[in-house]
Design an enzyme around this catalytic site. Sequence first.
Site, PDB file in Angstrom:
ATOM      1  N   TYR A 134       0.983  -1.163  -0.003  1.00  0.00           N
ATOM      2  CA  TYR A 134       0.113   0.090   0.039  1.00  0.00           C
ATOM      3  C   TYR A 134       0.920   1.275   0.141  1.00  0.00           C
ATOM      4  O   TYR A 134       1.981   1.290   0.749  1.00  0.00           O
ATOM      5  CB  TYR A 134      -1.029   0.178   1.376  1.00  0.00           C
ATOM      6  CG  TYR A 134      -1.873   1.287   1.282  1.00  0.00           C
ATOM      7  CD1 TYR A 134      -2.859   1.312   0.467  1.00  0.00           C
ATOM      8  CD2 TYR A 134      -1.763   2.320   2.321  1.00  0.00           C
ATOM      9  CE1 TYR A 134      -3.675   2.548   0.647  1.00  0.00           C
ATOM     10  CE2 TYR A 134      -2.557   3.149   2.458  1.00  0.00           C
ATOM     11  CZ  TYR A 134      -3.662   3.227   1.592  1.00  0.00           C
ATOM     12  OH  TYR A 134      -4.473   4.415   1.865  1.00  0.00           O
ATOM     13  N   ASP A 184       9.367   2.606  -0.473  1.00  0.00           N
ATOM     14  CA  ASP A 184       8.169   3.400   0.353  1.00  0.00           C
ATOM     15  C   ASP A 184       8.641   3.246   1.794  1.00  0.00           C
ATOM     16  O   ASP A 184       8.234   1.956   2.292  1.00  0.00           O
ATOM     17  CB  ASP A 184       6.876   3.265  -0.170  1.00  0.00           C
ATOM     18  CG  ASP A 184       5.727   3.757   0.855  1.00  0.00           C
ATOM     19  OD1 ASP A 184       5.961   4.493   1.586  1.00  0.00           O
ATOM     20  OD2 ASP A 184       4.572   3.750   0.312  1.00  0.00           O
ATOM     21  N   LYS A 200       4.666   9.243   8.629  1.00  0.00           N
ATOM     22  CA  LYS A 200       4.427   8.681  10.086  1.00  0.00           C
ATOM     23  C   LYS A 200       5.488   8.983  11.136  1.00  0.00           C
ATOM     24  O   LYS A 200       5.471  10.208  11.474  1.00  0.00           O
ATOM     25  CB  LYS A 200       4.517   6.975   9.901  1.00  0.00           C
ATOM     26  CG  LYS A 200       3.166   6.481   9.204  1.00  0.00           C
ATOM     27  CD  LYS A 200       2.944   5.233   9.221  1.00  0.00           C
ATOM     28  CE  LYS A 200       1.977   4.709   8.045  1.00  0.00           C
ATOM     29  NZ  LYS A 200       0.518   4.589   8.560  1.00  0.00           N
TER      30      LYS A 200
HETATM   31  N1  PMP Z   1       2.976   4.065   2.336  1.00  0.00           N
HETATM   32  C1  PMP Z   1       2.977   3.297   3.266  1.00  0.00           C
HETATM   33  C2  PMP Z   1       3.963   2.113   3.105  1.00  0.00           C
HETATM   34  C3  PMP Z   1       1.912   3.253   4.180  1.00  0.00           C
HETATM   35  O1  PMP Z   1       1.884   2.255   5.205  1.00  0.00           O
HETATM   36  C4  PMP Z   1       1.069   4.157   4.269  1.00  0.00           C
HETATM   37  C5  PMP Z   1      -0.169   4.338   5.080  1.00  0.00           C
HETATM   38  N2  PMP Z   1      -0.164   3.239   6.082  1.00  0.00           N
HETATM   39  C6  PMP Z   1       0.918   5.026   3.160  1.00  0.00           C
HETATM   40  C7  PMP Z   1       2.057   5.288   2.292  1.00  0.00           C
HETATM   41  C8  PMP Z   1       0.074   6.276   3.156  1.00  0.00           C
HETATM   42  O2  PMP Z   1       0.306   6.981   4.263  1.00  0.00           O
HETATM   43  P1  PMP Z   1      -0.885   8.183   4.842  1.00  0.00           P
HETATM   44  O3  PMP Z   1      -1.762   7.312   5.218  1.00  0.00           O
HETATM   45  O4  PMP Z   1      -0.178   9.049   5.624  1.00  0.00           O
HETATM   46  O5  PMP Z   1      -1.519   8.889   3.421  1.00  0.00           O
END
Ligand code: PMP
Length: 430
Positions: free
Chosen positions: A150, A243, A271
């Site tokens: 994701y 990511d 995060k």
């Molecule tokens: N990339 C990864 C690996 C994530 O785990 C997440 C959210 N859990 C995101 C992108 C998206 O981040 P956000 O929820 O802050 O938009």
Amino acid sequence: MAPCLVTVTTRNTELLGRARALMPGGVSSPVRAFRAVGGEPPFIVEGSGSRVRDADGNEYIDLICSWGPLVAGHAHPAVVAAIVAQAQRGTTFGMPTPGEIALAERITLAMPVVEMLRFVSSGTEAAMSVLRLARAATKRDAVLKFAGCYHGHADALLAKAGSGVATFGLPDSAGVTPGTARDTLTVAYNDADGARRAARERPLAAIIVEPYAGNMGCVPPEPGFLGSLRETADETGALLVFDEVITGFRVARGGATERTGVRPDLVCLGKIVGGGLPVGAYGGSRALMAHVAPLGPVYQAGTLSGNPLAMAAGVATLDLLDGAAYARLEAVGAALEHGLAAAARDAGITARVQRIGSLLTLFFTDRPVRDEDSARASDLARFAAFHRAMLRRGVLLPPSQFECLFLSLAHTDADVDSVVGAAASALKEI
Ligand code: PMP
């Protein structure tokens, strides 16, 4: 006399009713609605350290930790002090502030691949913007992602996505145009050969990957997988994007990049770098980042980007993360891993724990989970029953099999013992 039937409506239930009338599912992010596990989500009113309290006064050991940002636990005094001090000086200016430099210096020092970066307000924005940059830099359209990973909810990245998209069993999202979907290729996680074939068949702007996958539950890369992606990118002219929204500053100060030794071209962060306030960031070499406005033609902007409160919380959080902190995160993760595995064994339940540092998942399956299909082979009904049984015992787990438990520096050995004790009894009950 007829018995007096009293219906007790809890404050949580009342809040959920009001919320549902106002917001889809009563929530601001779908997984929070507890659809995958049943029951009602507690409305959280406060948190301190490893604990949260709901509107009915129930206390839980929190293993969600806001899905990752709270590596220091709830309301850590240093983080709160930094936020309060900044709030007293103003919350947003829409102009450059010293806090951005302080946070950027810490990130670039920890992650040498990131020579320059741009702050945004979420992980979604970071991944969306990094794709725009990769497409502009390579003058190519297609991107490759891995099923079950994701990267936020930008249109281009919703194909076979993990996290809530997997939880709700959506192969893709409605509302994404066929044109956009055509430019996103997917292969299975850990399928290095599949990635190579895809990259040879069609010129790719980017190969984007969670270097340790956290959004189909905790799934580590198999030996050689990330290195092979590096080779494929070099051979075919694609940019490799890690990511690290979850893994950045969590699996090591320098994230998966430090731990695996594989160097991506671009990195997404979020995060932890925001310390619990809304932040994302993307970065890479000076040459690549020179494509971003105002240095170059890739437009990307934000009213609240580099927000002073978020910068202050991020700096305060990163300053807690020394060698001892990572040793502690590893120790507390290992203790929970072993405790949960033993509890499942003792209860005669088929399950396996997969872990990297302070991220872990108890999968209700007997096979190693290496990709989305093997994650989906887990017994989801059993997970749902386990989740409910743990909630009744005062442990707040992520409400989906396809998520990691997040530990923090605030989780004590006694917390781990309590969680393991609750799990032992919950696993016997289900
Ligand atoms: N990339 C990864 C690996 C994530 O785990 C997440 C959210 N859990 C995101 C992108 C998206 O981040 P956000 O929820 O802050 O938009």
